[in-house]
Design an enzyme around this catalytic site. Structure first.
Site, PDB file in Angstrom:
ATOM      1  N   HIS A   1       0.830  -1.214   0.000  1.00 39.88           N
ATOM      2  CA  HIS A   1       0.000   0.000   0.000  1.00 39.88           C
ATOM      3  C   HIS A   1       0.864   1.264   0.000  1.00 39.88           C
ATOM      4  O   HIS A   1       0.415   2.309   0.452  1.00 39.88           O
ATOM      5  CB  HIS A   1      -0.940   0.044   1.211  1.00 39.88           C
ATOM      6  CG  HIS A   1      -1.712  -1.213   1.458  1.00 39.88           C
ATOM      7  ND1 HIS A   1      -3.016  -1.383   1.066  1.00 39.88           N
ATOM      8  CD2 HIS A   1      -1.357  -2.396   2.050  1.00 39.88           C
ATOM      9  CE1 HIS A   1      -3.436  -2.602   1.431  1.00 39.88           C
ATOM     10  NE2 HIS A   1      -2.443  -3.233   2.020  1.00 39.88           N
TER      11      HIS A   1
ATOM     12  N   SER B   1      14.034  19.804 -19.226  1.00 40.73           N
ATOM     13  CA  SER B   1      12.811  20.572 -19.425  1.00 40.73           C
ATOM     14  C   SER B   1      13.114  21.809 -20.248  1.00 40.73           C
ATOM     15  O   SER B   1      14.182  22.394 -20.130  1.00 40.73           O
ATOM     16  CB  SER B   1      12.261  20.981 -18.062  1.00 40.73           C
ATOM     17  OG  SER B   1      11.434  22.113 -18.175  1.00 40.73           O
TER      18      SER B   1
ATOM     19  N   LYS C   1      15.774  20.177 -14.322  1.00 45.51           N
ATOM     20  CA  LYS C   1      15.080  18.898 -14.372  1.00 45.51           C
ATOM     21  C   LYS C   1      15.892  17.750 -14.990  1.00 45.51           C
ATOM     22  O   LYS C   1      16.624  17.944 -15.940  1.00 45.51           O
ATOM     23  CB  LYS C   1      13.766  19.052 -15.152  1.00 45.51           C
ATOM     24  CG  LYS C   1      12.710  19.862 -14.440  1.00 45.51           C
ATOM     25  CD  LYS C   1      12.361  19.303 -13.095  1.00 45.51           C
ATOM     26  CE  LYS C   1      10.958  18.816 -12.924  1.00 45.51           C
ATOM     27  NZ  LYS C   1      10.194  18.263 -13.938  1.00 45.51           N
TER      28      LYS C   1
ATOM     29  N   GLU D   1       8.659   6.640 -17.731  1.00 44.72           N
ATOM     30  CA  GLU D   1       7.259   7.065 -17.898  1.00 44.72           C
ATOM     31  C   GLU D   1       6.683   6.533 -19.214  1.00 44.72           C
ATOM     32  O   GLU D   1       5.535   6.108 -19.280  1.00 44.72           O
ATOM     33  CB  GLU D   1       7.174   8.588 -17.883  1.00 44.72           C
ATOM     34  CG  GLU D   1       7.520   9.206 -16.537  1.00 44.72           C
ATOM     35  CD  GLU D   1       7.652  10.718 -16.642  1.00 44.72           C
ATOM     36  OE1 GLU D   1       8.714  11.200 -17.071  1.00 44.72           O
ATOM     37  OE2 GLU D   1       6.672  11.399 -16.330  1.00 44.72           O
TER      38      GLU D   1
ATOM     39  N   GLN E   1      -8.278  -7.802 -42.028  1.00 38.72           N
ATOM     40  CA  GLN E   1      -7.105  -7.088 -42.541  1.00 38.72           C
ATOM     41  C   GLN E   1      -6.527  -6.136 -41.503  1.00 38.72           C
ATOM     42  O   GLN E   1      -5.365  -5.751 -41.572  1.00 38.72           O
ATOM     43  CB  GLN E   1      -7.493  -6.310 -43.802  1.00 38.72           C
ATOM     44  CG  GLN E   1      -6.354  -5.512 -44.401  1.00 38.72           C
ATOM     45  CD  GLN E   1      -6.728  -4.947 -45.760  1.00 38.72           C
ATOM     46  OE1 GLN E   1      -6.866  -5.689 -46.725  1.00 38.72           O
ATOM     47  NE2 GLN E   1      -6.902  -3.650 -45.828  1.00 38.72           N
TER      48      GLN E   1
ATOM     49  N   LYS F   1      -2.949  -6.883 -38.670  1.00 39.16           N
ATOM     50  CA  LYS F   1      -1.495  -6.732 -38.702  1.00 39.16           C
ATOM     51  C   LYS F   1      -0.980  -5.455 -38.057  1.00 39.16           C
ATOM     52  O   LYS F   1       0.020  -5.468 -37.354  1.00 39.16           O
ATOM     53  CB  LYS F   1      -1.009  -6.840 -40.148  1.00 39.16           C
ATOM     54  CG  LYS F   1      -0.927  -8.304 -40.617  1.00 39.16           C
ATOM     55  CD  LYS F   1      -0.671  -8.442 -42.076  1.00 39.16           C
ATOM     56  CE  LYS F   1      -1.896  -8.074 -42.870  1.00 39.16           C
ATOM     57  NZ  LYS F   1      -3.111  -8.881 -42.604  1.00 39.16           N
TER      58      LYS F   1
END
Lengths: 472, 472, 472, 472
Positions: free
Chosen positions: C168, C289, C295, C302, C334, C337
């Site tokens: 949890h 970023s 960043k 992700e 068809q 694929k």
């Protein structure tokens, strides 16, 4: 679960339609065909629509008013029996419509057999189902409003509380907790709009389409629609009994709402984890472990998060069911109600749990403040300062700030713990005033653009949200 | 449906884990958190696994044998109570595990509290669920075999019966009804293989993983696994409590099986429509209409066709639930059982209905013969004749045949109703022997390649299918 | 995107099948009908299968060996043209099969027209597709093995590294980082098993089923199957051209694998967030970023997490497509694929990214140690001590430990920072030796049950995993 | 498909954000991270939004007007380059935004670096995407209107044409072909409403939210919104960059529309099959077979039917992607565009194909008349006659009619081929006038209730539909 062995003896044919049948259904057929366990939930709508139908038949002279009165009284008696728990639903009678009509016959005799004039189960069930869903949409709107109310309260009381805003779960820029709460108010507001738009397409009446082609009886569909609160009778009888896009649209809106709830639930789970520690949940919405005596697990949030799956599952199921069905009614469509009922129940429970969790949760200022130490969270402010104070193109300012961040990483310190000299070694245009923007609280306060996170903005936005979403 | 108002007073904390709690859950929390309505279905597996666990604990000296015996007897008594309907499940105790343990405590006192040594609900529920699913897979295998049996019977008794084979729902080439039945035998055979492969991954034991990390008690997992018929204990405790791919795999196989059933159901619906009229369904698997007195609707087939949606919905739901969950157990996973139970019930019912429909259905030779008149169904045979008799490249033969078809279309006649002269006007190499291949019965009989539709092939294939699929 | 206006003039009918056509397709029809942009990817399989087919036709005297030789040489030349990029695919020729056959005709003349004897595009495309998927499954197995290899390496070098195990997302019990890595090795091992089981059902040959009914030419399907490495020819011609469960099974296994990758990706995102800080990702698998200069976002993780959606989307799409399709081939198929190709590409890329991320990631011992301070992570050990040392039933031990946790919460200290007296005030049976189990390192080391997290277990499990998964 | 080997050397970091990076991405990272192949489709929207942003920055004094002018001219030049095909997109620059900005820098130097002031890719991409989708919704509305137009034309010219209406694919009651066409007009009308409602939620502007928190620059979002035709700036910056419910809502509406198209496509496939033979399709929307020279397959209809799968797959994919994502932007969301683009392309093509098929298809009166012979299609009329003429309760009339149907079945005749005496033997109240209602044409004409199938109704409904749906 199979209730009987496949090989067991069948029952006799349904008396409502079995006139040309010699034998009855197999036990398996009875099992797969009966919908009474599910559709009995429509009893009140079925009775309401039958009463309106009978009243119109009488007004048009198709029924005597005596018969119409007997029907109305009989139906009222049945409703009382169902609501007091004494009514016995029979699975041999397949569905709620047949159960009610058969009981009506026991109560009032032949007149009961006149009720089904100029209608069919095809238009009847679609009408009942729409009535039920219309009521449900209104309940869900109120439940959503309640969650918005909890969020707005939390936003107002935390309009100044600063925490890291994240992108990619990496610290990005300081925001306020109130601003974060209000983001969800917006999402749920759009969810309410979606349900309200769906309601327009739910609130059209199929009744009077009969099996698929309309009827030769001189019925007055407009009168029945008015009586039942529908916006209008549906314009094409084939469409009226074949359409389930109203149910699909509800399930789609429910799923999208589910994604919003799952995002908020995910954040609650993250924030309640000690590594973040941004909120404390109440005991009322956590539970313990059978083996680990210390646990307070955010079970309610996890379950709300999971429910998105159930909602998408319901939309998926009904889309598959409807795909490629020729007009008009096919029995496949009987599977529609279980999905819609389950989605509605899921949302009611999830929204109630979410409102409770939001109201009870306690933001933890200290943990938020500690987290603001990480991630050079005011780097954008430094870059913006370079644009404003040194007139650099943003792209150059971004590059210079990148160099300063790298220095701070190497020195394992915050940006405001670098010395002016250190920064100037990277770009000599940096001046002392830069330190004013490196403070998270000031950074947040500076974002005053429309929709930005500055505390005054948040307070204003909360007031407006109250006006936009909670009035009326 | 919400059973209580959100605002109502909560209950007290679950006695099994509430030692560090002051308050109890909210009513909403109790409602969303409890799984007893769903997981009580695992009672027999839960008791079986608990008995094996206790026996092992005693063998390892972790429990006294006296306690172990009391536990076993207490559990047996509980099982009898449940099966005779006198056991009262309590939603305050959340789930089947807690309900049984609490009842055990009432029956045998303190020893009951020793049963949960060296385990957790996390490994317990995964173990129970796998035991249940293993049994279910075995039942479904038998149900699939029964449908195959019905199909093979129908194939053998209709090995000579010619009807149009379709591609794009356009007549393509004559085939036999038996051949068509056997196509589904192959599909269901692969479904059985898939379920059997899934069973391998179901039949591994989580028990002994405890909460997530294993235990410091000197347990013997191999002994418990053997006792419960598992192939082995799972090798990693975190994985043991976190994994639900076994459930996903079942739902995926169920969905794929559902597509096969839906294709067969679609054909039954088509064939039973008077425009085709290829089969008559028994009254046992059709039903009538509340308004149209003449109807015999193929409801069972339509419902089987629809169930594919439900199965894909279940797989979708659980995939969404599991997506992005960090290890180890999260409460989201409690939603797994309802999807699996529903899919299993759906398949049981669908397979039983399908077996019954197949057994009862009567192929209609006359309608099939009439349909063979349409669509120039032996055009390929004409082209093949040109290849063989006139040594044309197939592509040229195809083009010439196209011209002949166009002529027949213009004349609104069958190919064999054209005169030799008319055909020779299109290609002079065409000779009288061409008429031999234009007869549908001969065309079907000529397709003797391995797996082809010739009646002798079909009889042989049916015998082989009986051997491959129905033995043992 | 529509490439031409709907109203524009159409092209003439495909020369491969247009013999009985006067006009040609509309532009829109050409657009919706052509699959060449997608299926050209099957060119190598198409050529390989055509060569095997021609060789067999010659062996059976259906083709002259001269023609067969010309066909083989022509096909080889086409393959070289395609691989060198000079071949021009034409959308008017619809698909890869027609493009290759038309080119063959240009190269070798009439003999090309003999290649299509005793086959159809229906069995041809199913054969090509299965060959392609078989190769892909083998590639994916290798890619999965590579991720397992990276995980096992990481497990071995971090067999002693202690961090909180979570349930949890709340601290549960101390585990080792190596143990956590090995949990994923197990999951991916089952994924490999699933793909391997799917391969059995892929590796059966449709060729020779012709359009749907088999053929009257005396072909040798077993020889072709052997030549192409198939386990066997499929047993029923209708099934051979109608079945797509092999593709669905791959997509299902891909989706389930996707859920595993998404869970690992989620943990990478969490662990890389400074609030956890358990790992440092390499620059190679993060990105920056455009606005926030500091960043380092875990973009690769992700994206891998997101790809689960794409995989489930593909399975969903093909299930909907197949639902309710009558036999045999319908053009709906068809669409198979594009979904399978996309899923295969998605997995290849995701697995490669995951292997790289795992290899590069640096566990952060200090952050893990700090996190072990939270959440009373050895509470279970305290309860287990009470069972062992004081002979309490586990359920009582659990309750007593709950009380001690609550005291520590109130005092805002760890369990081992409570005094013996404080603990004894709650239960007097607690003795000094309890402190021995309250240390996370010792707690982890004590979990020596099979599959448990003790470092020695982890080392042994890693060695075994290497043997089970990486050999051969 | 992987374009490079995982092990190959990486490139250097993106110059737009790489200031704090030493190394560059791995090759795999470059592959998984780049979105340029997909998002370049947004170039026009990106340029349009950048011009509006720059204009506003200049108006607010954040940019000099000289810079703003250079930016506008540079962007116009880039747009011309892209549209003439000379612009080279670079995957090292990741996405359309960076490609355009980098090119702008080459063209106009430093001023280009000032464009990204007060915005981020997070709000930029959301803005571009919404602009694109808004345009797409308008195109789809026109395409839907065109299908409605074709259907209404077909309805008017076939308002009198009688065919069996079906429920459960069993003949139910006679309807007119025009009525059937109008049923789809209603469905598509609701689809247009849904897209129109979705448009309201698409047409809100994220721009100005910057990364997630707003900006400290004194921007004027209302002015930019007005310039770009948005209804308003979004009210919360976090929500502005995090929301994708607008895309989900479009995909949901697309899926529901897809179910309608699939139902119509299914009917086209059925009707074009010789066993029904109700319509002839034009050669323009069918195609032939490579093996069966006689085939005219309804490929376009089959492909439209299949596309429902693709649409649901897209909705499913994006729902899974969004499920459980914490705020604000996560890279997962980059997967949104491919799904939306594909769904939009799918709908454009499907709608164009459907409009063409409808316009070209020729109803076949004779086949419809023959089909009316089956299924005792006026049984309901007989029952209604008993209600009206003999004053029986409908339920009794239904039972008596069932008996008469059974007699006709036994005698293998139509209801109107029974003698009066035969009917009176079943119920003596039956009189000669009953034969008046047993004629399908009269039965259809009698269904004059609002929305019923009577030809006059159909003509009126077609006129109204033209007014409701095709004006403006």
């Amino acid at each position: 679960m199979l209730k009987k062995k496949p090989g067991a003896a069948g029952t006799s044919a349904n008396p409502m339609w079995g006139g040309h049948y010699i034998g009855g259904p197999s036990v398996i057929m009875a099992e797969i065909n009966a919908s009474i366990d599910v559709d009995k939930r429509l009893y009140a709508q079925d009775i309401r629509a039958s009463k309106a139908h009978a009243e119109m038949l009488a007004a048009k002279g198709i029924l005597t008013s005596k018969d119409a009165k007997a029907i109305a009284q009989g139906l009222d008696a049945i409703q009382r029996e169902i609501e007091s728990g004494v009514f016995v639903f029979s699975s041999a009678l397949e569905d709620v419509h047949m159960n009610i009509e058969a009981s009506l016959k026991e109560k009032i005799g032949d007149a009961a057999g006149r009720l089904h004039t100029a209608r069919s189960r095809n238009d009847q069930v679609a009408t009942d189902f729409r009535l039920w869903l219309r009521d449900t949409l209104d309940e869900l709107d109120a439940a959503l409003k309640d969650v918005q109310d909890a969020l707005i309260d939390k936003a107002e009381s935390n309009a100044d509380l600063i925490l890291p805003g994240y992108t990619h779960l990496q610290p990005a820029q300081p925001i306020t907790f109130g601003h974060h709460m209000l983001a969800y108010v917006e999402m749920l507001g759009r969810d309410r709009d979606r349900l309200s738009d769906a309601r327009k397409r739910v609130n059209e009446m199929p009744l009077g389409a009969a099996a698929l082609a309309g009827t030769s009886f001189p019925i007055d569909r407009a009168a029945v629609a008015k009586k039942l609160g529908f916006d209008r009778p549906m314009a094409n009888s084939l469409d009226a009994v074949s359409a389930r896009d109203f149910a699909l649209e509800f399930l789609a809106a429910a799923t999208i709402l589910g994604t919003h709830l799952s995002r908020l639930a995910e954040e609650i789970v993250l924030w309640a984890s000690p590594s973040f520690g941004f909120i404390a949940l109440s005991e009322a919405f956590t539970s313990g472990s059978s083996i680990m005596p210390q646990k307070r697990n955010p079970d309610a949030a996890e379950l709300v998060r999971a429910k998105t799956g159930r909602l998408l599952g319901a939309f998926t199921a009904l889309t598959v069911i409807m795909k490629g069905l020729p007009l008009a009614y096919s029995k496949d469509m009987q599977e529609d109600k279980e999905q819609v009922f389950d989605a509605a129940d899921t949302l009611r429970l999830s929204l109630a749990a979410m409102a409770g969790m939001i109201r009870d949760m306690q933001p933890q200022k200290t943990a938020m403040a500690e987290a603001l130490e990480d991630g050079f969270i005011t780097a954008t402010d430094l870059a913006d300062w370079l644009v404003r104070a040194a007139n650099l193109p943003f792209r150059d300012a971004h590059r210079i700030t990148g160099g300063i961040v790298r220095l701070a990483e190497t020195k394992k310190c915050r940006l405001d713990q670098l010395t002016l000299a250190e920064m100037q070694a990277i770009d000599k245009r940096i001046a002392k005033t830069v330190f004013e923007v490196l403070e998270p609280v000031r950074a947040a306060a500076s974002r005053t653009s429309l929709g930005g996170t500055a505390p005054d903005n948040v307070r204003r936005a909360a007031r407006q949200a109250r006006k936009r979403f909670l009035k009326g």
